[in-house]
Write an enzyme that holds these catalytic residues in place. Sequence first.
Site, PDB file in Angstrom:
ATOM      1  N   ASN A 346       0.834  -1.200   0.000  1.00 55.99           N
ATOM      2  CA  ASN A 346       0.000   0.000   0.000  1.00 55.99           C
ATOM      3  C   ASN A 346       0.869   1.250   0.000  1.00 55.99           C
ATOM      4  OD1 ASN A 346      -2.023   2.023   1.731  1.00 55.99           O
ATOM      5  ND2 ASN A 346      -3.042   0.665   0.296  1.00 55.99           N
ATOM      6  N   GLY A 389      -2.328   1.640   4.832  1.00 59.02           N
ATOM      7  CA  GLY A 389      -0.988   2.163   4.647  1.00 59.02           C
ATOM      8  C   GLY A 389      -0.989   3.577   4.104  1.00 59.02           C
ATOM      9  N   ARG A 391      -0.994   4.862   1.126  1.00 58.40           N
ATOM     10  CA  ARG A 391      -1.976   5.182   0.086  1.00 58.40           C
ATOM     11  C   ARG A 391      -3.360   5.344   0.695  1.00 58.40           C
ATOM     12  NH1 ARG A 391      -5.776   3.439  -3.760  1.00 58.40           N
ATOM     13  NH2 ARG A 391      -5.418   4.322  -5.827  1.00 58.40           N
ATOM     14  N   CYS A 392      -3.730   4.441   1.599  1.00 55.49           N
ATOM     15  CA  CYS A 392      -5.042   4.535   2.233  1.00 55.49           C
ATOM     16  C   CYS A 392      -5.223   5.864   2.952  1.00 55.49           C
ATOM     17  CB  CYS A 392      -5.223   3.404   3.240  1.00 55.49           C
ATOM     18  SG  CYS A 392      -5.437   1.761   2.531  1.00 55.49           S
ATOM     19  N   MET A 393      -4.143   6.389   3.522  1.00 58.99           N
ATOM     20  CA  MET A 393      -4.234   7.594   4.348  1.00 58.99           C
ATOM     21  C   MET A 393      -4.168   8.887   3.550  1.00 58.99           C
ATOM     22  SD  MET A 393      -2.006   6.691   7.753  1.00 58.99           S
ATOM     23  CE  MET A 393      -0.446   6.589   6.851  1.00 58.99           C
TER      24      MET A 393
END
Length: 403
Positions: A346, A389, A391-393
Site C-alpha cells: 500500500n 498504509g 496510500r489509504c491515508m
Amino acid sequence: MPSTGADTEVGRLRTVMLHRPGPELRRLTPRNNDRLLFDGIPWVDRAQDEHDAFAQALTDRGVEVLYVADLLREALALPDARRETIDDALAQPHVGERLAGRAREVLDDLADDDLAQVLIAGLRHDELSARRPARRPGVVSALAAPDDFVIDPLPNLLFTRDSSAWIGDQVAVTSLAMPARRRETSLTRAIYRYHPRFAGTALAYEPELEHVEGGDILLLAPGVVAVGTGERTTPAGVERLAGRLLRSGLAHTVLAVPIAQERATMHLDTVCTMVDADAIVMYPNVADTLTALQVCLDDDGVLRVDPPRPFLDAAANAMRIDRLHVIDTGLDPVTAEREQWDDGNNTLALAPRVAVAYERNSETNARLEAAGIEVVAIAGSELGSGRGGPRCMSCPILRDAVT
C-alpha cells in the site's frame, strides 16, 4: 495550471488531503473497536506523531497538505453544508425522532469548529445531556447508557482515500459498504460541494449509489482505471462507475478486478499499487491468479464486458505498453504474507519511482530499492492498527501529468 485532478497514480503529487487522527480515536474501546473496524486500541498520541511525520515527509517533497477537519470547518460556514451534515448525522437508525430533535437543537447552536469536531469525533448521551438535559426523555434516551453514542465517531476517516477519489478533473464521492464508515462521505461531499476551493467540481459518483470504495480504484494510466470488486466494492458498483467514466470520457477502459474476500485484501490497493508509469508493486501470492474483465463502450454506447484474462496482461493491453513490470514483496511466502498484512503493497507514489512506505516492511522496501524505486519510509506502528498504509491515508487532489 489546474488546482485539482489526477489521471495516474504516479504523476508528481502536488496537493493531497489527509486527516490527522484526533479525539475520534480516543473513543475506541475494547467494547466497540471491532464494530468500528480497528484491530486494537491505538496509542493515539503516537499515532498523531506518526501522522505528523507522514505529513512532514510530504511537505518536505513540496506537496501541499490539506486537512479534512480544516476543510470541513470552512465548508460549514455555509448554512446548506451545516444542514446537510447535521441531517445525515441524525438520520441514523439508532437515533429516533425524539432524540434527533433534542440533538439538533444542540448541534445548530455549535460554532463551525465545534460542529466539525462533533461530526468527526461523535457525541455521547452524557455529553448531549450536559448541554441539553432531557426533561421528558423518549424511549431511546431512557434506555441508553451514558456512554452510548448519539452520533458515532469516525475513526476510519484517517483513511481519506476511501471516501473520495479524483479521476481526471472529477471526483468520485464513494459509497462505503461498512455501516461504521458510511457517514464519512457526507462530510467529504460537503467539502467538495461547499468549500470555495472546490467550487464547480463535478462528481463522478455519489454516496447513494451502489458500493464503491476509493481503495479499490487504481488509475493505471490516463484513461485506464482498474476497480477491484470484493469485500467492499460490489460488481454493481463497478458497473455503475464504469458506465459513468466511459460515457463522460474520463476513461476509455475500465478493468473490473475480482479480489479475494479476505481482510488482508479488503481493497485492490492492499494487493498492488503503482510506483512508476509501467511498474507495480504486488503481493506475490496473487500475481499469477489475479484476473480482470475489460469493460469498454461498444459503438452503440452500451457497456461491453470481455471475458476474464490475467490482470497483468489486461492492464498492459489497456495501457498500450508491452508489459507491466512487477515488483513483488518477497520471495519467502511467510514474509510476503506478513508484509501484506502490514500494508507492504500500500505505497503512495510522490512521483515516478518515488514512493512512501511503512518502514517496518523491510523486505518489500529493499526490493523496491533494488528495482530503482526511492522509498520514503515512515513509521506506522499505531497508524496501521486500522489496517491501512500510506496510500489509504491520502487522497491526492492534484497530480502532474506523466510525460
